[in-house]
Design a protein around this motif. Structure first.
Motif, mmCIF file in Angstrom:
data_model
loop_
_atom_site.group_PDB
_atom_site.id
_atom_site.type_symbol
_atom_site.label_atom_id
_atom_site.label_comp_id
_atom_site.label_asym_id
_atom_site.label_seq_id
_atom_site.Cartn_x
_atom_site.Cartn_y
_atom_site.Cartn_z
ATOM 1 N N MET A 49 78.576 87.776 107.926
ATOM 2 C CA MET A 49 79.546 87.883 109.065
ATOM 3 C C MET A 49 79.139 89.509 109.418
ATOM 4 O O MET A 49 79.494 90.466 108.498
ATOM 5 C CB MET A 49 81.021 87.747 108.877
ATOM 6 C CG MET A 49 81.744 88.064 110.051
ATOM 7 S SD MET A 49 83.409 87.603 109.976
ATOM 8 C CE MET A 49 83.640 85.876 109.451
ATOM 9 N N SER A 50 78.826 89.924 110.578
ATOM 10 C CA SER A 50 78.408 91.136 111.170
ATOM 11 C C SER A 50 79.921 91.867 111.325
ATOM 12 O O SER A 50 80.728 91.530 111.309
ATOM 13 C CB SER A 50 77.719 91.121 112.543
ATOM 14 O OG SER A 50 78.797 90.586 113.465
ATOM 15 N N ASP A 51 79.856 93.039 111.452
ATOM 16 C CA ASP A 51 81.041 94.124 111.506
ATOM 17 C C ASP A 51 81.583 93.859 112.957
ATOM 18 O O ASP A 51 82.762 93.906 113.027
ATOM 19 C CB ASP A 51 80.593 95.678 111.643
ATOM 20 C CG ASP A 51 80.348 96.167 110.363
ATOM 21 O OD1 ASP A 51 80.417 95.587 109.332
ATOM 22 O OD2 ASP A 51 79.478 97.149 110.070
ATOM 23 N N LEU A 52 80.919 93.409 113.870
ATOM 24 C CA LEU A 52 81.429 92.901 115.176
ATOM 25 C C LEU A 52 82.380 91.686 115.059
ATOM 26 O O LEU A 52 83.406 91.402 115.595
ATOM 27 C CB LEU A 52 80.326 92.708 116.165
ATOM 28 C CG LEU A 52 80.963 92.448 117.565
ATOM 29 C CD1 LEU A 52 81.877 93.341 118.189
ATOM 30 C CD2 LEU A 52 79.970 92.108 118.570
ATOM 31 N N ASP A 53 81.841 90.744 114.277
ATOM 32 C CA ASP A 53 82.599 89.578 114.067
ATOM 33 C C ASP A 53 83.902 89.596 113.102
ATOM 34 O O ASP A 53 84.918 89.162 113.463
ATOM 35 C CB ASP A 53 81.691 88.527 113.287
ATOM 36 C CG ASP A 53 80.437 87.886 114.223
ATOM 37 O OD1 ASP A 53 80.491 87.820 115.695
ATOM 38 O OD2 ASP A 53 79.389 87.470 113.472
#
Length: 205
Positions: free
Chosen positions: A1-5
């Motif tokens: 999971m990305s930082d944005l997610d």
């Protein structure tokens, strides 16, 4: 999971925030300038230092350099009627009631409600602290007002508090009252206008 997610998921945990609004918050942060972003991070990092939880009513208040007390301005106000204690769900309920300018007693913030289908939620509430406050004020306390939203969870929470304080109420003949007509079914206290709150407090029973 990305930082944005991860950031979007975090915003989704905020009260009343859905996935669409969480995404708007996250993408808004991405549009901030370096200075704005640094200010935001600084505020988040320091809010727990500048804001305290009142030892009496449990509401959050801003601590100033000249205010070393661990109790808020309402609890410190000698002109307040200490014979009345209004128990509410959250801090914003106090703000709404104070705007109505009709109540001059003290408060206690329970910290949530007891969902009708999840009694285990009481573990997260400040029931123990409420009992301590009531016991400490038995010599001056005459009335406890249950100021919860007019919905099933609010009614269930009122029943929980009555049960919690049953011994105090019976032994000391404390009056316990509910907000009266004025708040329509399904209403949340936080969003009620001052006139509606005045009516609800004046007609409590």
């Amino acid at each position: 999971m990305s930082d944005l997610d991860k950031l979007i998921k975090h915003f989704e945990k905020f009260p009343g925030v859905g996935i669409r609004q969480a995404k708007r918050f996250a993408f808004h942060i991405l549009t901030l300038s370096n200075e704005e972003r640094n200010d935001f991070v600084h505020l988040v990092d320091n809010v727990h230092t500048s804001v305290r939880s009142c030892l009496q009513c449990q509401r959050f208040f801003t601590a100033t350099h000249n205010h070393n007390s661990h109790t808020c301005d309402i609890c410190n106000d000698e002109s307040r009627d200490k014979s009345k204690l209004l128990v509410v769900e959250k801090d914003n309920d106090i703000i709404a009631i104070e705007k109505s300018d009709v109540y001059n007693g003290l408060y206690f913030v329970l910290g949530g409600t007891v969902p009708l289908l999840n009694e285990a939620h009481t573990n997260k509430l400040r029931g123990g602290a409420l009992k301590v406050i009531v016991n400490d004020r038995m010599n001056i306390l005459k009335e406890i007002i249950l100021g919860f939203s007019v919905n099933p969870d609010g009614e269930n929470t009122a029943n929980y508090v009555e049960s919690l304080l049953k011994d105090n109420i019976e032994e000391n003949q404390l009056k316990i009252s509910l907000l009266g007509r004025g708040l329509s079914t399904g209403s949340e206290l936080e969003y009620a206008d001052p006139d509606t709150i005045k009516s609800a407090l004046s007609n409590r029973n």
